[in-house]
Design a protein around this motif. Structure first.
Motif, PDB file in Angstrom:
ATOM      1  N   GLN A  25       0.826  -1.208   0.000  1.00 36.37           N
ATOM      2  CA  GLN A  25       0.000   0.000   0.000  1.00 36.37           C
ATOM      3  C   GLN A  25       0.863   1.262   0.000  1.00 36.37           C
ATOM      4  O   GLN A  25       0.548   2.243  -0.685  1.00 36.37           O
ATOM      5  N   LEU A  26       1.973   1.232   0.740  1.00 36.00           N
ATOM      6  CA  LEU A  26       2.893   2.377   0.742  1.00 36.00           C
ATOM      7  C   LEU A  26       3.534   2.577  -0.632  1.00 36.00           C
ATOM      8  O   LEU A  26       3.657   3.711  -1.114  1.00 36.00           O
ATOM      9  N   ARG A  62       0.949   4.028  -2.965  1.00 34.49           N
ATOM     10  CA  ARG A  62       0.741   5.448  -2.670  1.00 34.49           C
ATOM     11  C   ARG A  62       1.902   6.284  -3.223  1.00 34.49           C
ATOM     12  O   ARG A  62       1.686   7.328  -3.836  1.00 34.49           O
ATOM     13  N   GLY A  81       1.600   6.591  -6.897  1.00 38.47           N
ATOM     14  CA  GLY A  81       0.369   7.214  -7.369  1.00 38.47           C
ATOM     15  C   GLY A  81      -0.580   6.237  -8.038  1.00 38.47           C
ATOM     16  O   GLY A  81      -1.330   6.592  -8.939  1.00 38.47           O
ATOM     17  N   SER A  91      -3.735   3.562  -7.582  1.00 38.75           N
ATOM     18  CA  SER A  91      -4.830   3.229  -6.667  1.00 38.75           C
ATOM     19  C   SER A  91      -5.159   1.741  -6.735  1.00 38.75           C
ATOM     20  O   SER A  91      -4.818   1.053  -7.700  1.00 38.75           O
ATOM     21  N   GLU A  92      -5.853   1.265  -5.709  1.00 38.39           N
ATOM     22  CA  GLU A  92      -6.298  -0.119  -5.693  1.00 38.39           C
ATOM     23  C   GLU A  92      -7.248  -0.380  -6.856  1.00 38.39           C
ATOM     24  O   GLU A  92      -7.195  -1.434  -7.499  1.00 38.39           O
TER      25      GLU A  92
END
Length: 134
Positions: free
Chosen positions: A105-106, A109, A112, A114-115
């Motif tokens: 997740q880091l 992020r 840039g 997204s899931e």
């Protein structure tokens, strides 16, 4: 040494079997007690293995009868993995675990991404792979 007993719940979506137990157990929610450290009165603490007490669901034929099954932590983990894999392909399980990883997740992020973008990309590649299979 501490006698660590942890109570929790495990959910099986499908009927399952445990090694050494001749009964197929029904899907459902099971209370479990996990003992990670050897009991203080155990004769050989080094040879002791983590165990799980699974509180079985009552049978329809004997609704008041309570039963428990003592199993190894490894056997319970294997049964849970089999239950998890029956619903999804292995690659889907890996993808979901990857998205749940805090480090992933880091990185997402920082890049840039997204899931939702990854899910869209992954679903497109999986649909292409599945349409090419015989």
């Amino acid at each position: 040494m501490d006698n660590t007993l942890t109570k929790s719940v495990v959910v099986f979506d499908r009927p399952y079997k445990m090694p050494g137990f001749d009964e197929t157990l029904p899907a459902g929610e099971y209370g479990i007690e996990t003992e990670l450290a050897s009991p203080p009165d155990h004769r050989d603490p080094e040879a002791w293995k983590a165990s799980v007490m699974i509180h079985l669901l009552p049978r329809v034929s004997h609704p008041g009868l309570t039963r428990s099954l003592l199993a190894s932590l490894v056997d319970l983990d294997k049964a849970r993995a089999r239950d998890k894999l029956t619903r999804k392909q292995l690659s889907d399980v890996f993808f979901e675990e990857m998205l749940a990883d805090p480090m992933e997740q880091l990185v997402m992020r920082a890049d840039g991404v997204s899931e939702a973008q990854l899910r869209h990309l992954y679903s497109g590649s999986m649909n292409a792979d599945r349409s090419q299979s015989p």
